[in-house]
Design an enzyme around this catalytic site. Structure first.
Site, PDB file in Angstrom:
ATOM      1  N   GLY A   1      51.584  -6.726   1.144  1.00 38.44           N
ATOM      2  CA  GLY A   1      52.662  -8.052   0.264  1.00 38.44           C
ATOM      3  C   GLY A   1      54.487  -8.209   0.906  1.00 38.44           C
ATOM      4  N   ARG A   2      54.794  -6.792  -0.015  1.00 43.07           N
ATOM      5  CA  ARG A   2      56.068  -6.958  -0.022  1.00 43.07           C
ATOM      6  C   ARG A   2      56.798  -6.016   1.026  1.00 43.07           C
ATOM      7  NH1 ARG A   2      56.547  -5.462  -6.384  1.00 43.07           N
ATOM      8  NH2 ARG A   2      54.465  -4.190  -5.303  1.00 43.07           N
TER       9      ARG A   2
ATOM     10  N   CYS B   1      47.790 -15.729  -9.790  1.00 45.37           N
ATOM     11  CA  CYS B   1      49.142 -15.987  -9.164  1.00 45.37           C
ATOM     12  C   CYS B   1      49.393 -15.626 -10.883  1.00 45.37           C
ATOM     13  CB  CYS B   1      49.597 -17.446  -9.600  1.00 45.37           C
ATOM     14  SG  CYS B   1      51.288 -18.340  -9.477  1.00 45.37           S
TER      15      CYS B   1
ATOM     16  N   GLN C   1      44.755 -20.402   1.401  1.00 45.78           N
ATOM     17  CA  GLN C   1      44.543 -20.177  -0.303  1.00 45.78           C
ATOM     18  C   GLN C   1      45.065 -21.257  -1.038  1.00 45.78           C
ATOM     19  OE1 GLN C   1      46.886 -17.671  -2.549  1.00 45.78           O
ATOM     20  NE2 GLN C   1      45.958 -16.160  -3.050  1.00 45.78           N
TER      21      GLN C   1
ATOM     22  N   GLY D   1      48.539  -3.902  -3.428  1.00 47.98           N
ATOM     23  CA  GLY D   1      49.323  -3.324  -4.842  1.00 47.98           C
ATOM     24  C   GLY D   1      50.183  -1.705  -4.165  1.00 47.98           C
ATOM     25  N   ASP D   2      51.172  -2.330  -4.330  1.00 39.84           N
ATOM     26  CA  ASP D   2      51.644  -0.831  -3.931  1.00 39.84           C
ATOM     27  C   ASP D   2      51.656  -0.191  -2.275  1.00 39.84           C
ATOM     28  OD1 ASP D   2      53.463  -1.360  -5.764  1.00 39.84           O
ATOM     29  OD2 ASP D   2      52.535  -0.179  -7.607  1.00 39.84           O
TER      30      ASP D   2
HETATM   31  C1  LIG Z   1      57.221 -13.902  -2.672  1.00 33.96           C
HETATM   32  C2  LIG Z   1      55.603 -13.343  -3.363  1.00 33.96           C
HETATM   33  C3  LIG Z   1      55.228 -14.469  -3.049  1.00 33.96           C
HETATM   34  C4  LIG Z   1      53.794 -14.656  -3.436  1.00 33.96           C
HETATM   35  N1  LIG Z   1      52.860 -15.592  -3.116  1.00 33.96           N
HETATM   36  C5  LIG Z   1      51.376 -15.550  -3.688  1.00 33.96           C
HETATM   37  C6  LIG Z   1      50.814 -16.486  -2.827  1.00 33.96           C
HETATM   38  O1  LIG Z   1      50.920 -17.739  -2.734  1.00 33.96           O
HETATM   39  N2  LIG Z   1      49.142 -16.151  -3.850  1.00 33.96           N
HETATM   40  C7  LIG Z   1      49.046 -14.732  -3.978  1.00 33.96           C
HETATM   41  O2  LIG Z   1      47.516 -15.074  -4.336  1.00 33.96           O
HETATM   42  N3  LIG Z   1      49.704 -14.239  -4.073  1.00 33.96           N
HETATM   43  C8  LIG Z   1      51.257 -13.854  -3.839  1.00 33.96           C
HETATM   44  N4  LIG Z   1      51.572 -13.423  -4.398  1.00 33.96           N
HETATM   45  C9  LIG Z   1      51.356 -12.199  -4.603  1.00 33.96           C
HETATM   46  C10 LIG Z   1      50.849 -11.240  -3.032  1.00 33.96           C
HETATM   47  O3  LIG Z   1      50.150 -11.027  -2.607  1.00 33.96           O
HETATM   48  C11 LIG Z   1      50.464  -9.682  -3.431  1.00 33.96           C
HETATM   49  O4  LIG Z   1      49.390  -9.811  -4.578  1.00 33.96           O
HETATM   50  C12 LIG Z   1      51.611  -8.652  -4.140  1.00 33.96           C
HETATM   51  O5  LIG Z   1      52.795  -9.020  -3.788  1.00 33.96           O
HETATM   52  C13 LIG Z   1      51.403  -6.969  -4.296  1.00 33.96           C
HETATM   53  O6  LIG Z   1      51.050  -6.467  -3.178  1.00 33.96           O
HETATM   54  P1  LIG Z   1      52.623  -5.668  -2.291  1.00 33.96           P
HETATM   55  O7  LIG Z   1      52.553  -4.696  -3.822  1.00 33.96           O
HETATM   56  O8  LIG Z   1      51.972  -5.027  -1.098  1.00 33.96           O
HETATM   57  O9  LIG Z   1      53.921  -6.446  -2.494  1.00 33.96           O
HETATM   58  C14 LIG Z   1      53.143 -13.102  -3.726  1.00 33.96           C
HETATM   59  C15 LIG Z   1      53.971 -12.112  -3.556  1.00 33.96           C
HETATM   60  C16 LIG Z   1      55.587 -12.101  -3.840  1.00 33.96           C
HETATM   61  C17 LIG Z   1      56.692 -11.001  -3.330  1.00 33.96           C
END
Ligand SMILES: Cc1cc2nc3c(=O)[nH]c(=O)nc-3n(C[C@H](O)[C@H](O)[C@H](O)COP(=O)(O)O)c2cc1C
Length: 327
Positions: A226-227, A102, A71, A203-204
């Site tokens: 992600g998380r 972002c 990315q 997301g979530d």
């Molecule tokens: C520690 C952290 C770093 C992240 N860095 C990026 C990133 O570099 N680029 C991006 O597009 N999203 C980034 N995100 C967002 C995640 O890719 C994702 O969209 C977001 O956490 C929601 O998904 P989740 O609910 O599964 O965590 C980041 C999220 C977290 C928690």
């Protein structure tokens, strides 16, 4: 099946790009746990063009991680295109992803990241310029909108498609929400219904059942996690299994968790050297420990660890004591 341009993933589970997390050490673990597509952390276009040592490291892709999406983030057309060319010509990445989600002020102020969400015309221009300049497939990761009054998810995804983008990932929150509230999967579904390119929902998704629900409710081609994968690559593996055959594989034991945490640390050490890696490992260790009984008492120790052996010893002793207590 999730297919982006000519690349077919072996399943529909995608590791989200996460800054400070998705380096080769963690990505390879995610890959070994079966993940269909892993995404690298964002790299700024200007940093790529300056080409310092740290950035060159961020562009490194191990053959075993493929297929991988790298990315880039930027607000200026010229530098974004030039950086995309570097990724195209000089890296082993399979896909070039553009960050359009972002939310942090430092990025948004430079007309980058989530800032684009307000302007489908800019999205079209920027994505077209990148697509024309590179041979790898180009994708975009976006949020649904800027705030509740400016949700242009459909227009924005259509702009990506018209510009020649090969897929779009949609995090179901606005920029203003940051990580608060709930991800809106209904808007993700609307995006899926309004474009023909693959859509990856995000997301979530905290459990394998959530992943299955998201795919069913949105009709998306892939699910991005992600998380829930922080310190927990089993989440990826268990989700893949659950989507394949509806079976929930058991959660790992404390010992298994600590062994993978140590593998993660050893790979970070190979990348960065012991001092930096052990410091970086402190936050990962806290994630690996999350949810394990009495792990809070280990937090201070882990945060003071400075060597690999010290950290490994804390983690393994904790797992052993925990297993003895349970037995
Ligand atoms: C520690 C952290 C770093 C992240 N860095 C990026 C990133 O570099 N680029 C991006 O597009 N999203 C980034 N995100 C967002 C995640 O890719 C994702 O969209 C977001 O956490 C929601 O998904 P989740 O609910 O599964 O965590 C980041 C999220 C977290 C928690």
């Amino acid at each position: 099946m999730l297919k982006i341009g000519p690349i077919t993933m072996k399943n529909r589970v995608v590791l989200a790009p996460m800054a400070g997390v998705c380096n080769p050490a963690f990505r390879l673990i995610a890959k070994e746990f079966g993940t269909g597509l892993v995404c690298a952390e964002m790299v700024s276009d200007k940093a790529i063009l300056h080409g310092n040592k740290r950035t060159r490291e961020m562009l490194f892709v191990d053959e075993r991680e493929k297929p991988l999406s790298l990315q880039i983030v930027g607000g200026d057309r010229h530098t974004l295109v030039e950086a995309a060319k570097v990724v195209d010509e000089e890296t082993n990445a399979d896909i070039i992803d553009i960050n359009m989600g972002c939310p942090v002020p430092k990025v948004v102020k430079c007309d980058a990241g989530a800032r684009w969400l307000l302007d489908p015309n800019k999205i079209y221009e920027m994505v077209s310029a990148v697509v024309d300049a590179v041979s790898k497939p180009v994708t975009v990761k976006m949020r649904i909108g800027w705030d509740d009054e400016h949700i242009f998810a459909i227009e924005n995804a259509q702009a990506v498609e018209r510009a020649g983008g090969s897929a779009v990932s949609v995090h179901g929150r606005t920029r203003v929400q940051m990580y608060k509230g709930k991800a809106n999967w209904d808007i993700i579904r609307q995006v899926k219904e309004s474009v023909d390119i693959p859509v990856i929902g995000n997301g979530d998704v905290f459990t394998p059942e959530d992943a299955s629900d998201m795919l069913e409710k949105t009709g998306c081609d892939g699910v991005m996690i992600g998380r829930a994968a922080l310190g927990n690559p089993w989440m990826l593996y268990r989700t893949i299994n659950y989507l394949e055959d509806g079976v929930l594989t058991p959660e790992p034991s404390a010992k298994e968790k600590m062994e993978i945490a140590i593998l993660h640390m050893d790979r970070l050490i190979a990348l960065r050297g012991e001092e930096v890696a052990v410091r970086e490992m402190r936050k990962h260790a806290a994630w690996y420990l999350k949810g394990l009984r009495d792990s809070a008492k280990l937090k201070d120790l882990v945060n003071r660890a400075t060597t690999r052996d010290e950290m490994a010893d804390y983690l393994l002793t904790f797992a052993q004591e925990l297993e003895e207590t349970v037995a």
